[in-house]
Enzyme design. Sequence first.
Site, PDB file in Angstrom:
ATOM      1  N   GLN A 114       0.836  -1.194   0.000  1.00  0.00           N
ATOM      2  CA  GLN A 114       0.000   0.000   0.000  1.00  0.00           C
ATOM      3  C   GLN A 114       0.875   1.251   0.000  1.00  0.00           C
ATOM      4  O   GLN A 114       1.622   1.480   0.966  1.00  0.00           O
ATOM      5  CB  GLN A 114      -0.864  -0.054   1.268  1.00  0.00           C
ATOM      6  CG  GLN A 114      -1.840   1.069   1.394  1.00  0.00           C
ATOM      7  CD  GLN A 114      -2.265   1.245   2.835  1.00  0.00           C
ATOM      8  OE1 GLN A 114      -1.500   1.012   3.750  1.00  0.00           O
ATOM      9  NE2 GLN A 114      -3.496   1.651   3.041  1.00  0.00           N
ATOM     10  N   SER A 117       1.190   6.350   2.916  1.00  0.00           N
ATOM     11  CA  SER A 117       1.904   7.297   3.785  1.00  0.00           C
ATOM     12  C   SER A 117       3.121   7.893   3.101  1.00  0.00           C
ATOM     13  O   SER A 117       3.799   7.226   2.321  1.00  0.00           O
ATOM     14  CB  SER A 117       2.372   6.591   5.059  1.00  0.00           C
ATOM     15  OG  SER A 117       1.275   6.188   5.816  1.00  0.00           O
ATOM     16  N   SER A 149       4.825  -1.745   4.230  1.00  0.00           N
ATOM     17  CA  SER A 149       5.046  -3.161   4.532  1.00  0.00           C
ATOM     18  C   SER A 149       5.019  -3.939   3.232  1.00  0.00           C
ATOM     19  O   SER A 149       4.238  -3.619   2.338  1.00  0.00           O
ATOM     20  CB  SER A 149       3.929  -3.723   5.421  1.00  0.00           C
ATOM     21  OG  SER A 149       3.573  -2.823   6.407  1.00  0.00           O
ATOM     22  N   GLU A 232      -9.170  -1.511   6.518  1.00  0.00           N
ATOM     23  CA  GLU A 232      -7.983  -1.757   7.330  1.00  0.00           C
ATOM     24  C   GLU A 232      -8.370  -1.824   8.804  1.00  0.00           C
ATOM     25  O   GLU A 232      -7.908  -2.656   9.552  1.00  0.00           O
ATOM     26  CB  GLU A 232      -6.963  -0.624   7.114  1.00  0.00           C
ATOM     27  CG  GLU A 232      -5.713  -0.783   7.975  1.00  0.00           C
ATOM     28  CD  GLU A 232      -4.679   0.322   7.746  1.00  0.00           C
ATOM     29  OE1 GLU A 232      -5.065   1.413   7.296  1.00  0.00           O
ATOM     30  OE2 GLU A 232      -3.505   0.072   8.033  1.00  0.00           O
ATOM     31  N   GLU A 365      -4.144   8.787  18.514  1.00  0.00           N
ATOM     32  CA  GLU A 365      -4.744  10.112  18.597  1.00  0.00           C
ATOM     33  C   GLU A 365      -5.798  10.301  17.503  1.00  0.00           C
ATOM     34  O   GLU A 365      -6.881  10.834  17.744  1.00  0.00           O
ATOM     35  CB  GLU A 365      -3.660  11.191  18.490  1.00  0.00           C
ATOM     36  CG  GLU A 365      -2.757  11.299  19.724  1.00  0.00           C
ATOM     37  CD  GLU A 365      -1.815  10.113  19.914  1.00  0.00           C
ATOM     38  OE1 GLU A 365      -1.549   9.372  18.938  1.00  0.00           O
ATOM     39  OE2 GLU A 365      -1.352   9.898  21.051  1.00  0.00           O
TER      40      GLU A 365
END
Lengths: 395, 376
Positions: A114, A117, A149, A232, A365
């Site tokens: 994926q 990020s 990953s 996810e 968070e």
Amino acid sequence: MTAPDAAELRRRTQDLLAAHPPATTGRTEFLKARFDAGLAWVHYPAGLGGLDAPRSLQPVVDAELAAAGAPDNDPRRIGIGLGMAAPTILGYGTDEQKQRFLRPLWVGEEVWCQLFSEPGAGSDLAALGTRAVRDGEDWVVDGQKVWTSSAHLARWAILIARTDPDLPKHRGISYFICDMTDPGVEVRPLRQITGEAEFNEVFLTGVRIPDSRRLGPVGEGWKVAQTTLMNERVSIGGARIPREGGMIGPVARTWRERPELRTHDLHQRLLTLWVEAEVARLTGTRLRQQLVAGQPGPEGSGMKLAFARLNQEISGLEVELLGEEGLLYGDWTMRRPELVDFTGRDAGYRYLRSKGNSIEGGTSEVLLNIVAERVLGLPAEPRNDKDVAWKDLAR
Amino acid sequence: MSAPTEETHAPDLLYSEAEEDLRAAVRSLLADRSDAPTVLARVESDTPYDPHLWKALAADIGTAGLLVPEKLGGQGASHREAAVVLEELGRGVTPAPYLTSAVVATETLLALGAPDGPVAGLLGDLAEGRKVAALAVPFTASTPDAAQPSGVVAGRVTGAVTGVADAAAADVLLVPTTDGLYAVEAGAEGVAVEPLVPLDLTRPLATVTLDGAAGTRLADGASAVAAVRRGLLAGAGLLASEQLGLAEWCLTETVRYTRERHQFNRPVGSFQALKHRMAQLWLEVVSARAAARNAADALATGSPDTPLAVAVAQAYCSGVAVHAAEECVQLHGGIGMTWEHPAHLYLKRAKADSIAYGTAGRHRETIAELVELPAP
């Protein structure tokens, strides 16, 4: 045609086993036959590995196959493909894309990763800066991704990239399928806190992606990505965990076997965490019972929060409990594990690896914000990036 | 040495349709007859318990007899249903002797297994809401050892028990004595019930003094100890559901209030510092639900896992209820400190509940024994 019920699925599973006896059938061959029989993910459409059956009936098939000793597709190794790429392709892909990608994905012939990020876009994922510029029938992609990953094992990647920097950040993104073997894709190991490199940095330089590998409309990539991210977050363990099945297990064992390590302070903390681990296990059980009963609750959003905190506290306690041994670390050799193993290796590894649990897959968070806003209905914080073109945002 | 790692049965942690119907009936009754201003007015009067509300709850809806078999005059339901009633009573911080009479006293009598005679008769009275009973042990007791047994001379009961919950509302006191379990009429000669000033105004406490009171012996020593143990186990297990309901009200009200209350030109509930606290609380409430349901289901099914399920529920849910009530007061700001806002009733109930039938620490000690994680 009505959706098959449990008896029908059991019958079809028996037929599959009769036609392809696990004892004499190769692993990949069996998995392909299983996919073609619609018994891969029974809730998927017919022809795409499923039978339009209720998702809750998958365990019926799995149990029959496990009892017969059939090979499985090792869901852990292909978790990103199964949990994230597949539902997104199913939801937004063209017929051609679904036919091309779902079968090898499920069988495990093709591993997925994926590309979401970026160094400058983690929790604020929509701030991403990787560009995709249209050039004839292709898109040309330039940028850098991180924390990927399986990138070193993957054949394919789901990728989000900015296609219109003049629009506000959520609206100028598109969603693509990237061929990891293409020139211009460079994968570098990213060594982390444990000494291992589970993850990668991925550099994309002039990577050409044909427009036929776009998922969903141009500029709708953020909406498509929401499907991926929701999947996810709900893909938490389907298996029933036994008591002491998680990280509390090794600490409890050490406590029982090594009375010389015991102190009153550690006893109090151990019992408190034991209770919390047991309650988290029960909460997971209740969540699964809700899913099976067709009453999915929002509890899933909270489970990752609970496990992240518990894993960190329990592994921290374990290092202390071990005293002098807690000062040692098994092995700092750089390695590239194919699977992430949160509970494996020694206490020091568990302590360090668990620090990632509250960051990966959505920081605690951000998850708390999601619970507060989507579950409790609390108002969003005021924001100043919503109507500003991405290119005009401060960076 | 190894700990038990496998459960002996699979708990059902959901609510059945019948349980949801029961919840709706109780919630609607409490909304009509026991809203927050009513509860507040009641606890300031001499009679915190409204007998008409109790009759409607216990007899008309039939909640008092949920644990009692039909042949003894009850509903023949289970701890799962009683737990749902307690969730609602916790949510309404309702002053009613449900936990003490319909659960602890009833369960103690049921454990005696008497098909007829005075025990069966009394169970029928309790199940139909004609009488209220209280087990004359301190509200803090988690085991029969802590039950302060009274003495008996020539069939007359003598002794004093402090901090008995709902003794003042009880028609019958179940008194553990050195000579077995006795039933003593609260109005009998030689019985004094002295109300105390309780922290939790919604659940009165009293000191019971027996001075040669006449009583009926219900069980001998060994059966009495086992019955009291079972009564306290059921009380602790279902108290978790009361704590769950209480915590849920605190969270819901806090979310509602912080969405409406504006400061700094925005709803205070939009500040991340507050949102995270409420989200954390939500996670605790969700977890408390799993723990409380597990205890209720274990009690209902007679699972051998019951003592552990109850201890886990109490060790966890006590803290959640107190945390929720404390956050409720704090996040309501000044209004949370006032007498007219009901938050204080919840805080007082939550704190008192955290000591009732054993503290969380006491239950963790039990867990340490049950799963073989011994102290140094």
